[in-house]
Enzyme design. Sequence first.
Site, mmCIF file in Angstrom:
data_model
loop_
_atom_site.group_PDB
_atom_site.id
_atom_site.type_symbol
_atom_site.label_atom_id
_atom_site.label_comp_id
_atom_site.label_asym_id
_atom_site.label_seq_id
_atom_site.Cartn_x
_atom_site.Cartn_y
_atom_site.Cartn_z
ATOM 1 N N ASP A 85 92.910 -6.373 15.202
ATOM 2 C CA ASP A 85 93.388 -7.011 13.979
ATOM 3 C C ASP A 85 94.898 -7.178 14.053
ATOM 4 O O ASP A 85 95.540 -6.638 14.946
ATOM 5 C CB ASP A 85 92.938 -6.250 12.717
ATOM 6 C CG ASP A 85 93.556 -4.876 12.558
ATOM 7 O OD1 ASP A 85 93.990 -4.285 13.578
ATOM 8 O OD2 ASP A 85 93.618 -4.384 11.420
ATOM 9 N N PHE A 89 98.025 -9.537 19.879
ATOM 10 C CA PHE A 89 99.032 -8.866 20.713
ATOM 11 C C PHE A 89 100.435 -9.476 20.597
ATOM 12 O O PHE A 89 101.392 -8.948 21.129
ATOM 13 C CB PHE A 89 98.620 -8.822 22.199
ATOM 14 C CG PHE A 89 97.456 -7.929 22.477
ATOM 15 C CD1 PHE A 89 97.585 -6.542 22.441
ATOM 16 C CD2 PHE A 89 96.201 -8.461 22.759
ATOM 17 C CE1 PHE A 89 96.495 -5.709 22.685
ATOM 18 C CE2 PHE A 89 95.100 -7.631 23.007
ATOM 19 C CZ PHE A 89 95.255 -6.253 22.962
ATOM 20 N N HIS A 107 92.205 -0.232 27.290
ATOM 21 C CA HIS A 107 93.132 -0.909 26.382
ATOM 22 C C HIS A 107 94.581 -0.653 26.838
ATOM 23 O O HIS A 107 94.871 0.411 27.378
ATOM 24 C CB HIS A 107 92.933 -0.359 24.961
ATOM 25 C CG HIS A 107 93.552 -1.204 23.900
ATOM 26 N ND1 HIS A 107 94.877 -1.080 23.542
ATOM 27 C CD2 HIS A 107 93.039 -2.197 23.120
ATOM 28 C CE1 HIS A 107 95.149 -1.953 22.581
ATOM 29 N NE2 HIS A 107 94.047 -2.642 22.312
#
Length: 222
Positions: free
Chosen positions: A65, A78, A188
């Site tokens: 989000d 990002f 991630h």
Amino acid sequence: MHPQIHPSWQTILSDEIQKPYFKDLMQAVDDEYQNHSCFPPKELLFAAFDYCSFDDLKVVIIGQDPYHGDREANGLCFSVNDGVKIPPSLRNIFRELNDDLGTVFLPTSGNLEHWAKQGILLLNASLSVRKDNPNSHKHLKWIVFTDAVIKKISEQKENIIFLLWGSFAKNKGSQIDRTLHLVLESGHPSPMSANQGKWFGNQHFSKINAYLKSKGKTEIKW
């Protein structure tokens, strides 16, 4: 609120936008923006689609989000506005990019518009968030909409590269047809995951360009 989505996506998503859940979603988003400080600015909710047309699409990066601090989010996952301090995850993305491609200089701006304009859909699962409250809009039906976007890309395109960074993105990308598309997975880029050795060394950026080249497409200028 009627969404202003790029015409090339309007065609692909027209049936989705007509569904009752989407109209409810737009109403709920309207209410949130009227009653709370929310990000990105309302006119940038669908920026990911505006910068990257369906016809030019080459790569999809899935985020969770938007950033929830003042003036950070610009509608691209990002990515932050020019002049905003580069967040830790993005700094690790740039570090891997440099290591992978052997470049010398780390970018000084975290604004990824130049990626989006080259055919990279920077798609968050939820397209809005309340100020200082991460994941606060996940109860809205953004997820249904963005799942539909990924499904339509998978069904209606070929040779798209999907980047699934972290378990959230991997789960969201589970419906992608891997016989038609290239799916690259890793941990991630957030510091916790990256420092456990799950991010650095994935070489996704060189793999993307090698794949694009093999399909006769223009490589990305990172």
